[in-house]
Design a protein around this motif. Structure first.
Motif, PDB file in Angstrom:
ATOM      1  N   LEU A   1     -46.403  43.110  32.439  1.00  0.00           N
ATOM      2  CA  LEU A   1     -46.052  42.862  33.835  1.00  0.00           C
ATOM      3  C   LEU A   1     -44.908  43.784  34.265  1.00  0.00           C
ATOM      4  O   LEU A   1     -44.962  44.405  35.318  1.00  0.00           O
ATOM      5  N   PHE A   2     -43.902  43.891  33.421  1.00  0.00           N
ATOM      6  CA  PHE A   2     -42.747  44.745  33.701  1.00  0.00           C
ATOM      7  C   PHE A   2     -43.178  46.201  33.877  1.00  0.00           C
ATOM      8  O   PHE A   2     -42.819  46.863  34.834  1.00  0.00           O
ATOM      9  N   ARG A   3     -43.981  46.684  32.940  1.00  0.00           N
ATOM     10  CA  ARG A   3     -44.377  48.098  32.929  1.00  0.00           C
ATOM     11  C   ARG A   3     -45.471  48.414  33.943  1.00  0.00           C
ATOM     12  O   ARG A   3     -45.377  49.393  34.680  1.00  0.00           O
ATOM     13  N   ASP A   4     -46.518  47.598  33.989  1.00  0.00           N
ATOM     14  CA  ASP A   4     -47.690  47.938  34.794  1.00  0.00           C
ATOM     15  C   ASP A   4     -47.626  47.390  36.219  1.00  0.00           C
ATOM     16  O   ASP A   4     -47.888  48.111  37.167  1.00  0.00           O
ATOM     17  N   GLU A   5     -47.310  46.123  36.371  1.00  0.00           N
ATOM     18  CA  GLU A   5     -47.356  45.517  37.699  1.00  0.00           C
ATOM     19  C   GLU A   5     -46.100  45.803  38.517  1.00  0.00           C
ATOM     20  O   GLU A   5     -46.172  45.971  39.723  1.00  0.00           O
ATOM     21  N   LEU A   6     -44.949  45.837  37.881  1.00  0.00           N
ATOM     22  CA  LEU A   6     -43.728  46.224  38.583  1.00  0.00           C
ATOM     23  C   LEU A   6     -43.545  47.738  38.559  1.00  0.00           C
ATOM     24  O   LEU A   6     -42.713  48.272  39.276  1.00  0.00           O
TER      25      LEU A   6
ATOM     26  N   LYS B   1     -27.028  36.642  48.869  1.00  0.00           N
ATOM     27  CA  LYS B   1     -26.953  36.941  47.434  1.00  0.00           C
ATOM     28  C   LYS B   1     -27.988  37.978  47.033  1.00  0.00           C
ATOM     29  O   LYS B   1     -27.759  38.763  46.120  1.00  0.00           O
ATOM     30  N   VAL B   2     -29.116  37.975  47.711  1.00  0.00           N
ATOM     31  CA  VAL B   2     -30.195  38.920  47.389  1.00  0.00           C
ATOM     32  C   VAL B   2     -29.754  40.340  47.737  1.00  0.00           C
ATOM     33  O   VAL B   2     -29.810  41.245  46.902  1.00  0.00           O
ATOM     34  N   THR B   3     -29.300  40.534  48.968  1.00  0.00           N
ATOM     35  CA  THR B   3     -28.857  41.871  49.376  1.00  0.00           C
ATOM     36  C   THR B   3     -27.647  42.305  48.572  1.00  0.00           C
ATOM     37  O   THR B   3     -27.547  43.470  48.172  1.00  0.00           O
ATOM     38  N   GLN B   4     -26.752  41.389  48.272  1.00  0.00           N
ATOM     39  CA  GLN B   4     -25.577  41.719  47.460  1.00  0.00           C
ATOM     40  C   GLN B   4     -26.010  42.200  46.068  1.00  0.00           C
ATOM     41  O   GLN B   4     -25.462  43.161  45.542  1.00  0.00           O
TER      42      GLN B   4
ATOM     43  N   ILE C   1     -39.643  38.390  54.449  1.00  0.00           N
ATOM     44  CA  ILE C   1     -39.555  38.614  53.009  1.00  0.00           C
ATOM     45  C   ILE C   1     -38.206  38.179  52.433  1.00  0.00           C
ATOM     46  O   ILE C   1     -38.122  37.798  51.274  1.00  0.00           O
ATOM     47  N   GLY C   2     -37.167  38.173  53.260  1.00  0.00           N
ATOM     48  CA  GLY C   2     -35.850  37.759  52.801  1.00  0.00           C
ATOM     49  C   GLY C   2     -35.737  36.274  52.508  1.00  0.00           C
ATOM     50  O   GLY C   2     -34.762  35.829  51.910  1.00  0.00           O
ATOM     51  N   GLY C   3     -36.741  35.503  52.888  1.00  0.00           N
ATOM     52  CA  GLY C   3     -36.741  34.074  52.627  1.00  0.00           C
ATOM     53  C   GLY C   3     -37.743  33.674  51.554  1.00  0.00           C
ATOM     54  O   GLY C   3     -38.229  32.546  51.526  1.00  0.00           O
ATOM     55  N   SER C   4     -38.055  34.580  50.655  1.00  0.00           N
ATOM     56  CA  SER C   4     -39.100  34.374  49.648  1.00  0.00           C
ATOM     57  C   SER C   4     -38.752  33.288  48.635  1.00  0.00           C
ATOM     58  O   SER C   4     -37.593  32.936  48.448  1.00  0.00           O
TER      59      SER C   4
ATOM     60  N   GLU D   1     -29.898  46.804  52.745  1.00  0.00           N
ATOM     61  CA  GLU D   1     -31.059  46.170  53.390  1.00  0.00           C
ATOM     62  C   GLU D   1     -32.354  46.922  53.066  1.00  0.00           C
ATOM     63  O   GLU D   1     -33.382  46.307  52.802  1.00  0.00           O
ATOM     64  N   GLY D   2     -32.297  48.253  53.098  1.00  0.00           N
ATOM     65  CA  GLY D   2     -33.497  49.036  52.804  1.00  0.00           C
ATOM     66  C   GLY D   2     -33.955  48.868  51.366  1.00  0.00           C
ATOM     67  O   GLY D   2     -35.145  48.679  51.102  1.00  0.00           O
ATOM     68  N   ALA D   3     -33.007  48.939  50.440  1.00  0.00           N
ATOM     69  CA  ALA D   3     -33.352  48.741  49.030  1.00  0.00           C
ATOM     70  C   ALA D   3     -33.856  47.326  48.796  1.00  0.00           C
ATOM     71  O   ALA D   3     -34.783  47.108  48.011  1.00  0.00           O
ATOM     72  N   THR D   4     -33.266  46.356  49.494  1.00  0.00           N
ATOM     73  CA  THR D   4     -33.712  44.969  49.360  1.00  0.00           C
ATOM     74  C   THR D   4     -35.169  44.839  49.777  1.00  0.00           C
ATOM     75  O   THR D   4     -35.973  44.216  49.087  1.00  0.00           O
ATOM     76  N   HIS D   5     -35.519  45.455  50.902  1.00  0.00           N
ATOM     77  CA  HIS D   5     -36.904  45.390  51.361  1.00  0.00           C
ATOM     78  C   HIS D   5     -37.845  46.009  50.323  1.00  0.00           C
ATOM     79  O   HIS D   5     -38.907  45.448  50.020  1.00  0.00           O
ATOM     80  N   LEU D   6     -37.479  47.145  49.771  1.00  0.00           N
ATOM     81  CA  LEU D   6     -38.325  47.800  48.771  1.00  0.00           C
ATOM     82  C   LEU D   6     -38.483  46.943  47.519  1.00  0.00           C
ATOM     83  O   LEU D   6     -39.592  46.759  47.007  1.00  0.00           O
ATOM     84  N   VAL D   7     -37.375  46.423  46.996  1.00  0.00           N
ATOM     85  CA  VAL D   7     -37.421  45.637  45.764  1.00  0.00           C
ATOM     86  C   VAL D   7     -38.202  44.344  45.983  1.00  0.00           C
ATOM     87  O   VAL D   7     -39.044  43.974  45.155  1.00  0.00           O
TER      88      VAL D   7
END
Length: 131
Positions: A15-20, A50-53, A80-83, A58-64
């Protein structure tokens, strides 16, 4: 694979290597630690700051978070920020918590062979690792 835990680690590594799509070179343990931290603080709607921190911008948060969504580890409604975690995300969080260090995770036993002989995973693969 010798044990149920070894099989879970093989699934987690795949999962770490292929899906992420996270590379093993450079400093992969930092990605591993970030993913574990993000899964641990879910649901994000309880504390979106806490997520953005944890991620940095914000841009990196959206990508991740998009990457975690595409791997079916989190899902969201209106933003997506409320996932929150999916069953697969809860499974992955628990397996990552069971790993003592990146070296134990990336020791060769779990990276060489695909889980269950390489056949595709099903929803049954994401049952709680201790079940």
């Amino acid at each position: 694979m010798n044990t149920k835990h070894d099989e879970a680690l093989a699934h987690a590594y795949k999962l770490f290597r292929d899906e992420l799509a996270l590379c093993d070179c450079g400093q992969p343990w930092q990605g591993y630690e970030l993913v574990l931290h993000l899964l641990a603080i879910a649901p994000y709607y309880e504390h979106p700051e806490k997520v953005t921190q944890a991620i940095g911008s914000e841009g990196a948060t959206h990508l991740v978070l998009s990457m975690l969504t595409n791997a079916d580890l989190i899902e969201h409604g209106g933003g997506i920020g409320g996932s929150w975690l999916t069953p697969k995300g809860k499974w992955f969080r628990e397996v990552l918590r069971s790993i003592e260090s990146w070296e134990d995770f990336h020791d060769g036993r779990h990276t060489a062979l695909p889980p269950h002989g390489g056949t595709p995973c099903t929803d049954d693969c994401w049952a709680t690792p201790t079940d």
